[in-house]
Design a protein around this motif. Structure first.
Motif, mmCIF file in Angstrom:
data_model
loop_
_atom_site.group_PDB
_atom_site.id
_atom_site.type_symbol
_atom_site.label_atom_id
_atom_site.label_comp_id
_atom_site.label_asym_id
_atom_site.label_seq_id
_atom_site.Cartn_x
_atom_site.Cartn_y
_atom_site.Cartn_z
ATOM 1 N N TYR A 289 0.841 -1.201 0.000
ATOM 2 C CA TYR A 289 0.000 0.000 0.000
ATOM 3 C C TYR A 289 0.878 1.254 0.000
ATOM 4 O O TYR A 289 0.618 2.227 -0.732
ATOM 5 N N HIS B 299 0.790 4.211 -2.719
ATOM 6 C CA HIS B 299 0.144 5.485 -2.358
ATOM 7 C C HIS B 299 1.048 6.426 -1.574
ATOM 8 O O HIS B 299 0.641 7.571 -1.305
ATOM 9 N N LEU C 26 -1.648 2.187 5.157
ATOM 10 C CA LEU C 26 -3.074 1.886 5.251
ATOM 11 C C LEU C 26 -3.463 1.894 6.721
ATOM 12 O O LEU C 26 -2.950 1.097 7.515
ATOM 13 N N GLN D 109 -7.004 2.595 7.679
ATOM 14 C CA GLN D 109 -8.434 2.349 7.832
ATOM 15 C C GLN D 109 -8.753 0.906 7.447
ATOM 16 O O GLN D 109 -8.425 0.454 6.355
ATOM 17 N N PHE D 110 -9.399 0.205 8.366
ATOM 18 C CA PHE D 110 -9.746 -1.201 8.146
ATOM 19 C C PHE D 110 -11.254 -1.344 8.315
ATOM 20 O O PHE D 110 -11.765 -1.385 9.439
ATOM 21 N N ASN D 111 -11.960 -1.368 7.206
ATOM 22 C CA ASN D 111 -13.411 -1.441 7.232
ATOM 23 C C ASN D 111 -13.889 -2.255 6.035
ATOM 24 O O ASN D 111 -13.089 -2.839 5.293
ATOM 25 N N THR E 45 -14.978 -1.293 3.297
ATOM 26 C CA THR E 45 -14.546 -0.747 2.012
ATOM 27 C C THR E 45 -13.114 -1.201 1.699
ATOM 28 O O THR E 45 -12.824 -1.738 0.621
ATOM 29 N N THR E 46 -12.217 -1.000 2.652
ATOM 30 C CA THR E 46 -10.807 -1.316 2.390
ATOM 31 C C THR E 46 -10.522 -2.817 2.374
ATOM 32 O O THR E 46 -9.622 -3.284 1.678
ATOM 33 N N GLN F 221 -12.556 -3.409 -1.784
ATOM 34 C CA GLN F 221 -11.223 -3.198 -2.359
ATOM 35 C C GLN F 221 -10.303 -4.414 -2.150
ATOM 36 O O GLN F 221 -9.075 -4.292 -2.176
ATOM 37 N N GLN G 214 -7.552 -5.045 -4.657
ATOM 38 C CA GLN G 214 -6.424 -4.129 -4.534
ATOM 39 C C GLN G 214 -5.482 -4.582 -3.415
ATOM 40 O O GLN G 214 -4.262 -4.474 -3.529
ATOM 41 N N ARG G 215 -6.097 -5.106 -2.311
ATOM 42 C CA ARG G 215 -5.262 -5.595 -1.215
ATOM 43 C C ARG G 215 -4.441 -6.810 -1.652
ATOM 44 O O ARG G 215 -3.284 -6.983 -1.229
#
Length: 387
Positions: free
Chosen positions: A326, A330, A334, A336-338, A340-341, A345, A348-349
């Motif tokens: 990550y 970027h 990283l 935020q762990f929710n 969405t991520t 996503q 992407q991970r």
């Protein structure tokens, strides 16, 4: 491996394993007898008994029926040798491809290495059939994978075996595959294979009983088993000479000898580092193939490879790879762990896991190498101080 036999105590028997080579057997037996006084012909259930062919040749004939295979004939010759006081057997094919004048080469090499298998490395030229050249390279490759050791001519039948080594090895194959399996198991058991260069000749009249279908199938099954067994992180039984006899080494003695052996610190550190590297790289399935393939090819310690690879199972190493991946993508971590991520996503991970592992795997492997080498050096030094 240390030996309990002195060079002067060694006695050699030439063993000719024979099956339906009536056209060349007598000639081979006479040539062997001209060079060496002790020659045994083991007839493996030939269609016509060779007794008449050999009646005026000063050799001993041992017959076994029905046909049981070349490996069985060699073991029968070894048993006869043991019963009659011989310590070693020199095997030579009955098809006249080998030169009996080279028998003293095996005697000399065996006197220098009494517990080693002496392997005749055939010197090939342009007249050697393609199948023989390819078969040798193919067989040598698999032995390297299975043992981590280089063998120059696994298919050569011109050899010298210590009888006591054949007695302790558990070899299942009884036909042509015997000559492959016995080398692999000998290397696993801690014995060595020493090469001597020998000549070879192929004639149009040469008869081969090697079955392209049956024997290649047996070799395929054997190599599959030996390769799978080489991947199992269970130590092979090792042997040592005690009062002239081969005895099994205990697990702790094998471990101690491993730690005390020259080069063991580097080998163990590389083994641990390779395990960490393969466990960290984000290629599930493929990394296991790389783990065992590399361990076999480089002759690493499989117990350490597998043990350290297992340390990478779980959330820590994959999470570290994702974080690094990550950051590479970027420029930040990283945090935020929710859903969405970690949910929408997810692909992407996965990509970041793979990308990050390319950095994390060699980094952790390097750290592991330094730590294990440091501990190994301390243990190695301690063992030598108390020796």
């Amino acid at each position: 491996m240390e030996t309990g036999q002195t060079a002067t105590a060694l006695t050699f028997l030439v063993v000719i394993a024979h099956y339906n080579h009536a056209g060349t057997l007598r000639q081979v037996a006479q040539k062997c007898r001209a060079v060496w006084p002790h020659v045994l012909v083991v007839d493996d259930g030939s269609d016509i008994s060779p007794k008449e062919l050999l009646q005026d040749v000063d050799v001993t004939l041992l017959c076994q029926t029905p046909n049981q295979g070349k490996g069985s004939a060699i073991l029968a010759g070894a048993a006869w040798a043991r019963a009659h006081g011989f310590t070693h057997i020199i095997t030579i094919d009955a098809d006249d491809q080998h030169n009996p004048q080279e028998i003293p080469l095996f005697v000399s090499a065996s006197q220098a290495h009494p517990q080693a298998i002496i392997l005749g490395v055939r010197q090939f030229d342009e007249h050697v059939p393609f199948g023989s050249r390819f078969g040798r390279k193919f067989g040598n490759f698999w032995v390297h994978v299975q043992t981590g050791k280089q063998v120059q001519d696994i298919q050569s039948g011109y050899r010298c075996y210590p009888v006591n080594v054949l007695e302790v090895l558990r070899v299942w194959s009884k036909r042509y595959a015997f000559e492959v399996e016995v080398i692999v198991r000998a290397l696993w058991a801690g014995f060595t294979v020493e090469p001597v260069n020998v000549s070879v000749r192929y004639t149009k009249e040469r008869i081969s009983h090697f079955s392209q279908w049956k024997d290649n199938f047996r070799l395929t099954v054997l190599n599959t088993y030996l390769t799978m067994r080489s991947m199992v992180p269970i130590a092979h039984t090792q042997y040592q000479v005690v009062n002239g006899n081969l005895q099994k080494r205990s697990y702790w003695q094998t471990l101690r000898d491993n730690l005390a052996a020259p080069g063991s610190v580097l080998r163990n550190a590389l083994s641990a580092a390779w395990g960490i590297f393969c466990g960290s790289i984000a290629l599930p399935g493929i990394r296991q193939v790389g783990l065992f393939g590399g361990a076999g090819w480089w002759n690493l310690n499989r117990l350490l490879c597998v043990g350290f690879e297992k340390l990478c199972i779980g959330p820590f190493v994959p999470a570290l790879c994702i974080e690094v991946g990550y950051f590479l993508r970027h420029g930040q971590w990283l945090t935020q762990f929710n859903m969405t991520t970690l949910g929408r996503q997810a692909l992407q991970r996965v990509w970041e896991w793979l990308l990050g592992s390319l950095v994390v795997a060699p980094l952790l492997a390097g750290i592991t190498f330094v730590l294990v080498a440091g501990v190994g050096w301390i243990l190695h030094r301690s063992l030598h101080e108390h020796a």
